[in-house]
Design an enzyme around this catalytic site. Structure first.
Site, PDB file in Angstrom:
ATOM      1  N   LYS A  39      43.953  41.847  24.097  1.00 16.93           N
ATOM      2  CA  LYS A  39      44.493  41.752  25.471  1.00 16.93           C
ATOM      3  C   LYS A  39      44.989  40.361  25.854  1.00 16.93           C
ATOM      4  O   LYS A  39      45.949  40.242  26.589  1.00 16.93           O
ATOM      5  CB  LYS A  39      43.500  42.274  26.493  1.00 16.93           C
ATOM      6  CG  LYS A  39      42.259  41.446  26.686  1.00 16.93           C
ATOM      7  CD  LYS A  39      41.284  42.174  27.619  1.00 16.93           C
ATOM      8  CE  LYS A  39      40.049  41.327  27.828  1.00 16.93           C
ATOM      9  NZ  LYS A  39      38.914  42.082  28.326  1.00 16.93           N
ATOM     10  N   ARG A 134      30.467  45.562  36.879  1.00 19.41           N
ATOM     11  CA  ARG A 134      31.907  45.834  36.844  1.00 19.41           C
ATOM     12  C   ARG A 134      32.042  47.338  36.595  1.00 19.41           C
ATOM     13  O   ARG A 134      31.515  48.117  37.383  1.00 19.41           O
ATOM     14  CB  ARG A 134      32.617  44.967  35.796  1.00 19.41           C
ATOM     15  CG  ARG A 134      34.109  44.826  36.095  1.00 19.41           C
ATOM     16  CD  ARG A 134      34.872  43.961  35.097  1.00 19.41           C
ATOM     17  NE  ARG A 134      34.984  44.567  33.782  1.00 19.41           N
ATOM     18  CZ  ARG A 134      35.677  44.037  32.786  1.00 19.41           C
ATOM     19  NH1 ARG A 134      36.304  42.887  32.944  1.00 19.41           N
ATOM     20  NH2 ARG A 134      35.745  44.644  31.615  1.00 19.41           N
TER      21      ARG A 134
HETATM   22  C1  LIG Z   1      37.917  42.006  27.576  1.00 19.20           C
HETATM   23  C2  LIG Z   1      36.982  43.049  27.162  1.00 19.20           C
HETATM   24  C3  LIG Z   1      36.349  42.950  25.926  1.00 19.20           C
HETATM   25  C4  LIG Z   1      36.512  41.755  25.010  1.00 19.20           C
HETATM   26  O1  LIG Z   1      35.859  40.644  25.578  1.00 19.20           O
HETATM   27  P1  LIG Z   1      35.728  39.262  24.788  1.00 19.20           P
HETATM   28  O2  LIG Z   1      34.735  38.492  25.579  1.00 19.20           O
HETATM   29  O3  LIG Z   1      37.072  38.635  24.788  1.00 19.20           O
HETATM   30  O4  LIG Z   1      35.239  39.576  23.432  1.00 19.20           O
HETATM   31  C5  LIG Z   1      35.518  43.988  25.538  1.00 19.20           C
HETATM   32  N1  LIG Z   1      35.308  45.059  26.336  1.00 19.20           N
HETATM   33  C6  LIG Z   1      35.903  45.193  27.539  1.00 19.20           C
HETATM   34  C7  LIG Z   1      35.643  46.405  28.347  1.00 19.20           C
HETATM   35  C8  LIG Z   1      36.756  44.186  27.996  1.00 19.20           C
HETATM   36  O5  LIG Z   1      37.339  44.312  29.194  1.00 19.20           O
END
Ligand SMILES: *Cc1c(COP(=O)(O)O)cnc(C)c1O
Length: 362
Positions: A39, A134
């Protein structure tokens, strides 16, 4: 690299590959699959491709547009939408994502209906709230109802159960948290006599536990972005042992160098962003204006590669530096910066920052 128009983001694909492989391999040794989370890069296909090469189980992204971009670039793997699906975008979501994370029955109903129309069985991971406040279902009765209803939906496959940490509430995953989570999972498994292909319990903040071999048995999946992209875990923000931190650098150009007082003079109102600025009195300083600003980076998240340079702040299109003792720098020179995750996200998102790849044919 001298003639590239700046600002640009240099993407070191072999460093990213190294980090992905390191995390995938350690995961493998403990029976934990790793999804690469793209992302921050808006689904950059070059990055996606090397993550697949490094052995990730699949690619995860928060935006369906980014998943579409990777899919249309010919990347062949399982794609997971890790933001909750939008009811208004369900068709694209089913078309491009194989799996999505879910917490709302209404959304599941819509996914099921549209899945029937598109003749595609969509896989879902039900998200459980474990304290980071969240996404995810907190109330036990609601979780029970959603599982029960989802199991009846013919065009959905209840593929996994998951949770997320350290995103909004800053809650760090611990062995205790995982035991609590697995207790919830176990009850569902027993009650409905089902198995979950994926028990997906975290992101880069789970990497310290992963590397210590302390993720309890029963959890078999993590979704990792920052750990791969920056070589850092996010529970304590330490560099992962053996990981590379030279994955990305931002390069910009000096537009102005002038000696100026470190404090503004006149009647002080607000800055361009509505904040009342404050300044340290340091006398007359040699300062530089760079050709990027808040539209391209987060000024708190960049670190100059040259020692003695300080980032003073940024407006939309300028970043201001105190050059310190660096007397030899002149207008037109380039300066490189390391980026944190927030600055990196902005650099990828800015159309003004060119993306330059190192070692594309890895
Ligand atoms: C962004 C995100 C991740 C990845 O998080 P990192 O800290 O970059 O490894 C994993 N799961 C969800 C639901 C996310 O939104």
């Amino acid at each position: 690299m001298k003639n590239i128009c700046s600002p640009y983001l240099e993407i070191n694909l072999s460093a990213i590959y190294h980090n992905a492989k390191l995390i995938v391999d350690i995961g493998k040794s403990f029976g934990i699959f790793i999804d690469g989370v793209t992302k921050v890069s808006l689904g950059d296909p070059y990055i996606g491709r090397i993550l697949i090469k490094a052995g990730v189980r699949g690619l995860s992204d928060s935006r369906i547009e980014s998943i579409k971009r990777m899919k249309e670039s010919g990347l062949d793997t399982e794609f997971t939408l890790i933001r909750l699906p939008c009811i208004s975008q369900v068709e694209e979501e089913i078309k491009y994502a194989d799996i999505s994370l879910n917490s709302e029955l209404e959304t599941l109903k819509r996914l099921n209906e549209v899945g029937a129309k598109l003749k595609k069985k969509h896989k879902i991971i039900i998200m459980v709230e474990m304290g980071d406040i969240r996404e995810g279902i907190w109330k036990k009765e609601e979780l029970d109802l959603v599982i029960k209803e989802a199991l009846k939906m013919k065009n959905l496959e209840v593929y996994g159960i998951g949770t997320n940490f350290t995103c909004f509430g800053g809650v760090i995953p611990t062995e205790e948290k995982y035991v609590d989570f697995l207790e919830i999972v176990d009850k569902i498994i027993k009650k409905y006599k089902i198995t979950f292909s994926l028990v997906s319990a975290g992101n880069s903040s789970s990497l310290p536990l992963l590397f210590e071999g302390k993720i309890p048995k029963g959890i078999n999946h993590l979704r990792v972005g920052e750990g791969i992209m920056l070589g850092k875990e996010t529970a304590y923000r330490k560099t992962i042992h053996g990981a590379r931190t030279d994955t990305f650098r931002l390069v910009g150009e000096i537009l102005e160098i002038k000696e100026k007082p470190s404090i503004p003079w006149g009647i002080i109102g607000e800055d361009a962003f509505g904040h009342k600025p404050s300044f340290k009195a340091k006398g007359v300083r040699r300062r530089a204006l760079m050709n990027f600003g808040r539209q391209d980076i987060d000024p708190e998240g960049i670190t100059p590669e040259i020692e003695g340079i300080e980032v003073l702040g940024a407006t939309s299109d300028y970043t201001l530096l105190d050059l310190g003792e660096n007397e030899d720098l002149k207008v037109g020179d380039s300066i490189g910066f390391a980026l944190n995750y927030s600055a990196l996200l902005q650099a990828f998102t800015s159309p003004f920052v060119k993306k330059i790849y190192k070692e594309v044919d890895l």
